[in-house]
Design an enzyme around this catalytic site. Structure first.
Site, short mmCIF file in Angstrom:
data_model
loop_
_atom_site.label_atom_id
_atom_site.label_comp_id
_atom_site.label_asym_id
_atom_site.label_seq_id
_atom_site.Cartn_x
_atom_site.Cartn_y
_atom_site.Cartn_z
N VAL A 16 0.83 -1.21 0.00
CA VAL A 16 0.00 0.00 0.00
C VAL A 16 0.86 1.26 0.00
CG1 VAL A 16 -1.68 1.33 1.33
CG2 VAL A 16 -1.93 -1.15 1.12
N SER A 108 -8.79 -2.24 7.46
CA SER A 108 -8.97 -3.45 6.64
C SER A 108 -10.41 -3.91 6.75
CB SER A 108 -8.05 -4.54 7.17
OG SER A 108 -8.50 -5.80 6.75
N SER A 109 -10.89 -4.59 5.70
CA SER A 109 -12.27 -5.08 5.74
C SER A 109 -12.46 -6.19 6.77
CB SER A 109 -12.69 -5.58 4.36
OG SER A 109 -11.87 -6.64 3.95
N CYS A 110 -11.36 -6.77 7.27
CA CYS A 110 -11.53 -7.87 8.24
C CYS A 110 -11.91 -7.37 9.63
CB CYS A 110 -10.28 -8.74 8.30
SG CYS A 110 -8.91 -7.93 9.14
N TYR A 137 -5.30 -9.30 14.14
CA TYR A 137 -5.08 -8.15 13.25
C TYR A 137 -6.29 -7.22 13.30
CZ TYR A 137 -4.16 -5.77 8.79
OH TYR A 137 -3.93 -4.84 7.82
N LYS A 141 -6.54 -3.24 14.32
CA LYS A 141 -7.02 -2.22 13.39
C LYS A 141 -8.23 -1.46 13.96
CE LYS A 141 -4.13 -2.38 10.01
NZ LYS A 141 -3.34 -1.19 9.66
N PRO A 164 -9.85 -0.58 3.35
CA PRO A 164 -9.81 -1.23 2.04
C PRO A 164 -10.22 -2.70 2.11
CG PRO A 164 -7.59 -0.90 2.91
CD PRO A 164 -8.53 -0.35 3.93
N THR A 165 -10.71 -3.16 1.00
CA THR A 165 -10.99 -4.58 0.85
C THR A 165 -9.67 -5.32 0.56
OG1 THR A 165 -12.46 -6.12 -0.27
CG2 THR A 165 -11.41 -4.44 -1.66
N HIS A 180 -1.42 -13.47 0.81
CA HIS A 180 -2.85 -13.60 0.55
C HIS A 180 -3.05 -14.46 -0.69
CE1 HIS A 180 -4.69 -11.05 3.58
NE2 HIS A 180 -3.59 -10.30 3.50
N ASP A 270 -11.02 -22.19 5.23
CA ASP A 270 -11.74 -21.33 4.28
C ASP A 270 -11.75 -19.89 4.75
OD1 ASP A 270 -12.51 -22.82 2.13
OD2 ASP A 270 -14.51 -23.31 2.90
P1 GDP Z 1 -8.50 -13.91 4.09
O1 GDP Z 1 -9.20 -13.08 3.06
O2 GDP Z 1 -8.17 -13.17 5.35
O3 GDP Z 1 -9.25 -15.18 4.38
O4 GDP Z 1 -7.06 -14.29 3.55
P2 GDP Z 1 -6.43 -15.07 2.27
O5 GDP Z 1 -6.32 -14.15 1.12
O6 GDP Z 1 -5.16 -15.68 2.78
O7 GDP Z 1 -7.41 -16.27 1.92
C1 GDP Z 1 -8.61 -16.08 1.21
C2 GDP Z 1 -9.19 -17.42 0.81
O8 GDP Z 1 -8.37 -18.00 -0.22
C3 GDP Z 1 -9.26 -18.47 1.93
O9 GDP Z 1 -10.49 -19.17 1.78
C4 GDP Z 1 -8.08 -19.38 1.61
O10 GDP Z 1 -8.23 -20.69 2.11
C5 GDP Z 1 -8.12 -19.36 0.08
N1 GDP Z 1 -6.88 -19.80 -0.58
C6 GDP Z 1 -6.80 -20.72 -1.59
N2 GDP Z 1 -5.55 -20.97 -1.93
C7 GDP Z 1 -4.76 -20.16 -1.17
C8 GDP Z 1 -3.37 -19.95 -1.09
O11 GDP Z 1 -2.57 -20.57 -1.79
N3 GDP Z 1 -2.95 -19.02 -0.19
C9 GDP Z 1 -3.81 -18.30 0.59
N4 GDP Z 1 -3.32 -17.39 1.44
N5 GDP Z 1 -5.15 -18.51 0.55
C10 GDP Z 1 -5.62 -19.42 -0.31
#
Ligand code: GDP
Length: 329
Positions: A16, A108-110, A137, A141, A164-165, A180, A270
């Site tokens: 960012v 963050s959106s979380c 986290y 935030k 942000p998303t 991510h 997930d």
């Molecule tokens: P979140 O948005 O905080 O849940 O963070 P992530 O971007 O790490 O994960 C988003 C979703 O993508 C989750 O459902 C993960 O299980 C899925 N995912 C699938 N493959 C991957 C991977 O290789 N890495 C990560 N980080 N997430 C994955």
């Protein structure tokens, strides 16, 4: 903000912060103050106070944070909570005490409850339990945006917050353990294509839905808010549409040119089933995203191909922002 205002971008080596610096430089701002982590430890209160007393930046973009994907959040709860609370507390307080005119804090959106109605409005904060895989986290935030609100109410400090998303783009973290999903999949499909592996593993069920915003769109929004928004309510910054992880995986595979099989790994978490922001507030103010997801992934993949070696070891962002107009002490 004038073109010669002194602007401190905290966290300029991250996804960012580096995008905000590119945007500021592109818009003609000529007095941008930067410090690498080695030169300024934002978790140290004394160091941050001394830095602000010496430099007295007029505007601050607070983009420094310890960030990571679903596994990193779950694995390092103490650091995600401690480092983020320390960084934002030190910077917000020092900015207020040293005459900063305005500060923008990045959330963050979380921060929103895991079962919040979708799309999530700003008002749903603290109406339910957080997603356990990133609550550390998120708590940090929430503390930061409440601090901005409290300093505005009690001291009249002009602090604003943007939420942000999920972000992606050049300078992202491509480490498979801590990244991510989007950069992780770019790397996994690219490596499978190069090594002619028949299969790529994607975590979880593929059903969760996520919204993705290119970081250059976010940087536009940050500059827009700094110039046009001055109120205590945090502002969502989203793309406006979400897609399932399964769909995202197929899209990235196509862009990268991987023709093998995508195998889901249900042993991996997930996380939240859906995270889509309601971004009507910032849209009503006049901002909208410009980069559709296909184009954004194509650009990110191109950047990754050109910076593969650096991207993988994570030392890449430094090269993104080197500019004579910026001072990195
Ligand atoms: P979140 O948005 O905080 O849940 O963070 P992530 O971007 O790490 O994960 C988003 C979703 O993508 C989750 O459902 C993960 O299980 C899925 N995912 C699938 N493959 C991957 C991977 O290789 N890495 C990560 N980080 N997430 C994955």
């Amino acid at each position: 903000m004038k073109l010669n205002s002194l602007i401190f971008v905290a966290g300029h080596q991250g996804l960012v912060g580096s995008a905000i610096v590119r945007r500021l430089v592109g818009a003609g701002f000529e007095n941008i103050l930067l410090r690498s982590r080695a030169n300024l430890d934002l978790t140290s209160q004394q160091t941050v106070n001394d830095f602000f007393a010496e430099n007295r930046p007029e505007y601050v973009f607070l983009a420094a944070a310890k960030v990571g994907g679903i596994l990193a959040n779950d694995s390092y709860p103490a650091e995600f909570l401690r480092d983020n609370v320390a960084i934002q507390t030190n910077v917000i307080d020092a900015a207020y005490r040293n005459g900063t005119r305005k500060l923008l804090f990045l959330g963050s959106s979380c921060i929103y409850p895991r079962n919040a109605p979708q799309p999530m409005t700003e008002e749903c904060l603290l109406t339910g339990s957080l997603e356990p895989t990133n609550e550390w986290y998120a708590i940090a935030k929430i503390c930061g945006l409440k601090m901005c609100q409290a300093y505005r109410r009690q001291y009249g400090f002009r602090a604003i917050s943007a939420m942000p998303t999920n972000l992606y783009g050049p300078g992202d973290n491509f480490d498979l353990e801590t990244s991510h999903v989007l950069p992780a999949l770019v790397r996994k499909f690219d490596e499978a294509k190069l090594n002619q592996h028949p299969e790529v593993e994607v975590w979880g069920s593929g059903a969760p839905r996520r919204e993705f915003l290119h970081v250059d769109d976010l940087a536009n929004a940050c500059l827009f808010l700094m110039q046009n928004y001055d109120s205590e309510l945090w502002v969502n910054v989203g793309f406006g549409e979400d897609i399932s992880i399964g769909h995202l995986a197929r899209l990235i595979a196509r862009i990268v040119g991987f023709e093998g099989t995508i195998r889901m790994d249900p042993s991996k978490p997930d996380g939240a089933s859906r995270k889509l922001l309601d971004s009507r507030r910032i849209r009503a103010l006049g901002w909208k995203p410009q980069i559709p997801i296909e184009l954004g992934i194509e650009r990110t993949y191109k950047w990754y191909q050109e910076n593969r070696a650096l991207a993988i070891v994570g030392a890449h962002t430094r090269t993104l922002v080197s500019d004579s107009k910026c001072t990195d002490g």
